[in-house]
Design an enzyme around this catalytic site. Structure first.
Site, PDB file in Angstrom:
ATOM      1  CG  HIS A  29      55.474  36.818 106.854  1.00 11.11           C
ATOM      2  ND1 HIS A  29      54.364  36.124 106.435  1.00 11.11           N
ATOM      3  CD2 HIS A  29      55.020  37.857 107.601  1.00 11.11           C
ATOM      4  CE1 HIS A  29      53.280  36.708 106.923  1.00 11.11           C
ATOM      5  NE2 HIS A  29      53.651  37.766 107.630  1.00 11.11           N
ATOM      6  N   GLY A 118      51.821  29.865 113.852  1.00 11.05           N
ATOM      7  CA  GLY A 118      51.401  31.110 113.218  1.00 11.05           C
ATOM      8  C   GLY A 118      50.884  32.061 114.272  1.00 11.05           C
ATOM      9  CG  ASP A 156      62.007  40.565 118.665  1.00  8.45           C
ATOM     10  OD1 ASP A 156      62.709  40.806 119.652  1.00  8.45           O
ATOM     11  OD2 ASP A 156      62.444  40.518 117.507  1.00  8.45           O
ATOM     12  N   GLY A 157      57.945  38.555 118.725  1.00  6.85           N
ATOM     13  CA  GLY A 157      56.514  38.465 118.956  1.00  6.85           C
ATOM     14  C   GLY A 157      56.145  37.304 119.849  1.00  6.85           C
ATOM     15  CG  ASN A 186      64.533  40.353 113.987  1.00  4.25           C
ATOM     16  OD1 ASN A 186      63.803  41.081 114.635  1.00  4.25           O
ATOM     17  ND2 ASN A 186      64.067  39.362 113.228  1.00  4.25           N
ATOM     18  CB  ILE A 188      62.727  44.196 113.061  1.00  9.09           C
ATOM     19  CG1 ILE A 188      63.991  45.027 112.837  1.00  9.09           C
ATOM     20  CG2 ILE A 188      61.633  44.612 112.081  1.00  9.09           C
ATOM     21  CD1 ILE A 188      63.779  46.530 112.903  1.00  9.09           C
ATOM     22  CG  HIS A 261      57.405  41.071 109.495  1.00  7.80           C
ATOM     23  ND1 HIS A 261      57.878  40.169 110.412  1.00  7.80           N
ATOM     24  CD2 HIS A 261      56.049  40.872 109.433  1.00  7.80           C
ATOM     25  CE1 HIS A 261      56.865  39.458 110.885  1.00  7.80           C
ATOM     26  NE2 HIS A 261      55.742  39.872 110.305  1.00  7.80           N
ATOM     27  CB  SER A 381      37.831  22.858 141.892  1.00  3.51           C
ATOM     28  OG  SER A 381      37.947  23.589 143.093  1.00  3.51           O
ATOM     29  CD  GLU A 408      43.890  29.441 133.959  1.00  5.08           C
ATOM     30  OE1 GLU A 408      43.247  29.577 135.011  1.00  5.08           O
ATOM     31  OE2 GLU A 408      44.779  30.237 133.586  1.00  5.08           O
ATOM     32  CG  HIS A 470      34.587  32.225 138.842  1.00  7.85           C
ATOM     33  ND1 HIS A 470      34.938  33.550 138.892  1.00  7.85           N
ATOM     34  CD2 HIS A 470      35.674  31.528 139.272  1.00  7.85           C
ATOM     35  CE1 HIS A 470      36.173  33.658 139.347  1.00  7.85           C
ATOM     36  NE2 HIS A 470      36.647  32.451 139.571  1.00  7.85           N
ATOM     37  NE  ARG A 517      30.686  24.421 144.132  1.00  6.99           N
ATOM     38  CZ  ARG A 517      30.426  25.428 144.944  1.00  6.99           C
ATOM     39  NH1 ARG A 517      29.644  26.417 144.537  1.00  6.99           N
ATOM     40  NH2 ARG A 517      30.927  25.468 146.160  1.00  6.99           N
TER      41      ARG A 517
END
Length: 662
Positions: A29, A118, A156-157, A186, A188, A261, A381, A408, A470, A517
């Site tokens: 890249h 990454g 951006d990602g 940028n 893009i 890219h 909990s 989380e 759950h 639990r």
């Protein structure tokens, strides 16, 4: 050469190395390194506190490349500034087997790589953990020992990924003013202009989180420098700098397009780019003058590092700080758990293993000051908070308990940053079913060999009425397939204490504590100085003579197996019970060890309220399994165990039938 020309040449060295390495590998890249070269040059030249000769200096600034696909930016910087293990040959071997220059930065491959990135957004959230660790340790040890920045390059990602929202919101709430994100703005992405996928007002978004938001021309070194100076000046807010850049800057035909890219430029376009940048040199060549300018940048922090070492030597807290960094608490941890186990043998307790975990934390907190953790809005909990805890917050960074909120994924990724920073051992809690929300970060914990402790409660259909949304069914099996991850499922309070001991002492593996639990009786009633859980499985109850049946179980099902064993023994069927608190550790043992656990029994049965996947090696080719093969249901726990056939009687019936009809 003027300062401006010198600075431009330094940036162009990054661009040239990036496009040359990608071209040689025919993969990679080049766009982001070429577009962010000016930002990186100003950051390293004028702001980043580091010493290439002392890459592990505890008070260095951290640089996190969240946009990890642009790894050649980081590798170029490490080579140019003089990190000893990043040679030009490594740059030439970009993306080749065995090189330090993997396609995406991998922690541990070379000095100066602070984290593995990454998967987009992970580095962003890691950086929040780095910044949290800095503030926490600063609160205890002061500016003289801990006072550094965390800088992030994100694209951006990264900002599209949901984890960036969780992490940015939390960082703003905590007022992490030592965190600066340089946004490669940028416009893009791989598919083209970001206009086709997002209409976010990034500025307003981050202002709403409580961040300072700045802008700069990402190719104007004065503008960049001013923005970084202003960002550092606000100690109460994290900063986002919108760096207006052109992806693939310098490429006449492909700069500013999605085409640059993630693909080599090609020889013709590289030739044109060299002309455009006035970089008339052979591939991988950096002129002596420019290389020396970079090496000067890499060495100027050496004196600051030396001064810090002197302070650490003379500071009254210096020795304690270095012990914290070395995580030298083995004797303390073992002593605390040993004492706790002795108490339990004297006064057995029937408690849910989540409560047993809380009691283990109570035993550890006074002797293990590095322990630094919390919960994703499930404190009551998960039972992760104890009386001695104070809250880590913007008004008290000294606190050792973290309220992560319903975040989380960010919690898990921030814990990776905490662990990578050093000086703290992070733990964090949620329900086991929500490891699905944490999984990308859990995987990176394992890949990076980081000591991160995941306290995951409500571990089976035993949680009852909350129902199949759950109730984790496939989760134990799916987590066990992650390499280098220890999944503990203790059967009682003693095994829970042992699991905590092993998790705290495990320097190169993360741990998951899968906890119940429902209340579990204490089955371990005889004192033993050894940590029996260390091998992953052990004989909990021996047969009266050579076993005809061997039962293997984990967690809450161990008591069912024990009840079945007592019944079978009463009917003259010698039965051995093997507890398996950590199947991962058991499967790492020699085959003979596992065979000896099974013994010469005619019938081997494993019992676990989850899927069978993963148990085959433990129970052997003729082994049997009692567990789940579907999702759960909403009902009281006892009714669910009966409905799904995970009962004492089911174990007895299977054992007797197999003895009659093998």
């Amino acid at each position: 050469m003027s300062n401006s020309a010198k600075s431009n040449a330094m940036a162009n060295a990054i661009r040239a190395l990036a496009m040359d390495a990608v071209e040689a590998a025919n993969s990679g890249h080049p766009g982001m390194p070429m577009g962010m070269a000016d930002i990186a040059t100003v950051l390293y030249s004028n702001h980043l506190k580091f010493s290439a000769q002392n890459p592990d200096w505890p008070d260095r600034d951290r640089f996190i490349l969240s946009a990890g696909h642009g790894s050649m930016l980081l590798y170029s910087l490490l080579f140019l500034t003089g990190y000893s293990d990043m040679s030009l040959e490594e740059i030439k071997n970009f993306r080749q087997l065995g090189s330090k220059t993997a396609g995406h930065p991998e922690f541990g491959h070379a000095s100066g790589i602070e984290t593995t990135t990454g998967p987009l957004g992970q580095g962003f959230a890691n950086a929040v953990g780095f910044a949290m660790a800095e503030r926490h340790l600063n609160a205890e040890f002061g500016d003289g020992l801990v006072d550094h920045m965390s800088y992030v390059i994100a694209g951006d990602g990264c900002l599209m990924e949901g984890i960036s929202h969780e992490a940015a919101s939390f960082a703003g709430h905590l007022k992490l003013g030592k965190l600066v994100v340089l946004f490669d703005d940028n416009g893009i992405s791989i598919d083209g202009s970001t206009d086709i996928t997002t209409s976010d007002d990034i500025t307003q978004r981050f202002l709403s989180y409580g961040w300072q938001v700045l802008e700069c021309d990402g190719h104007n070194h004065e503008h960049i420098n001013t923005a970084l100076t202003e960002a550092k000046a606000d100690a109460t807010k994290p900063s986002l700098i919108r760096c207006k850049t052109q992806i693939g800057y310098g490429s006449p035909n492909r700069g500013g397009t999605a085409g640059i890219h993630g693909a080599p430029l090609g020889s013709a376009e590289i030739a044109l780019t060299r002309q455009s940048l006035d970089w008339q040199h052979e591939p991988f060549f950096v002129p002596d003058e420019t290389l020396q300018d970079w090496r000067d940048i890499g060495s100027k922090g050496a004196s600051l590092c030396a001064e810090w070492e002197q302070r650490a030597h003379s500071d009254a807290k210096g020795a304690t700080f270095k012990k914290r960094l070395s995580d030298d608490y083995k004797a303390d941890i073992q002593g605390a758990i040993s004492h706790f186990k002795t108490q339990l043998i004297a006064e057995p307790q029937k408690v849910a293993s989540r409560v047993a975990s809380q009691k283990s934390i109570e035993a550890l907190v006074p002797v293990y000051p590095s322990l630094f953790g919390g919960s994703a809005d499930l404190t009551g909990s998960n039972n992760t908070k104890v009386a001695e805890h104070t809250i880590f917050s913007s008004s008290d960074y000294l606190g050792r308990y973290i309220h992560y909120g319903v975040r989380e994924h960010a919690m898990a990724a921030a814990m990776n940053g905490l662990a990578l920073h050093g000086g703290v051992t992070p733990f964090g809690g949620t329900f086991l079913v929500f490891t699905d929300y944490c999984r990308p970060a859990i995987r990176l914990s394992a890949l990076m060999q980081q000591k991160v402790i995941y306290v995951m409660t409500h571990d089976s259909i035993g949680l009852g009425e909350d129902g199949p949304t759950h109730q984790p069914v496939e989760h134990l099996a799916s987590l066990r397939v992650i390499p280098n991850l220890n999944v503990f499922r203790p059967c009682d309070i003693v095994e829970t204490a042992e699991a905590w001991e092993l998790a705290c002492l495990s320097q190169k593996s993360p741990s998951i504590l899968a906890l119940s639990r429902q209340g579990l009786p204490q089955i371990r009633l005889e004192e033993n100085a050894n940590n029996l859980s260390a091998t992953g499985g052990y004989i909990l109850r021996e047969a009266s003579k050579s076993p005809l049946v061997t039962l293997m179980a984990s967690g809450s099902e161990v008591m069912l197996a024990e009840e079945a064993r007592i019944h079978l023994e009463a009917h003259n069927i010698p039965t051995r019970l093997v507890s398996v608190p950590c199947l991962d550790r058991l499967l790492e043992q020699e085959a003979t060890f596992i065979e000896n656990l099974r013994g010469d029994a005619d019938v081997v049965i494993a019992i676990e309220a989850g899927l069978e996947a993963g148990w085959a090696k433990a129970i052997g080719s003729q082994g049997h399994f009692i567990g789940m093969n579907s999702f759960g249901a909403s009902a009281p726990a006892a009714a669910l165990y009966e409905h799904f056939g995970i009962t004492t009687q089911a174990i007895i019936d299977l054992a007797q039938n197999q003895l009659k009809h093998p």
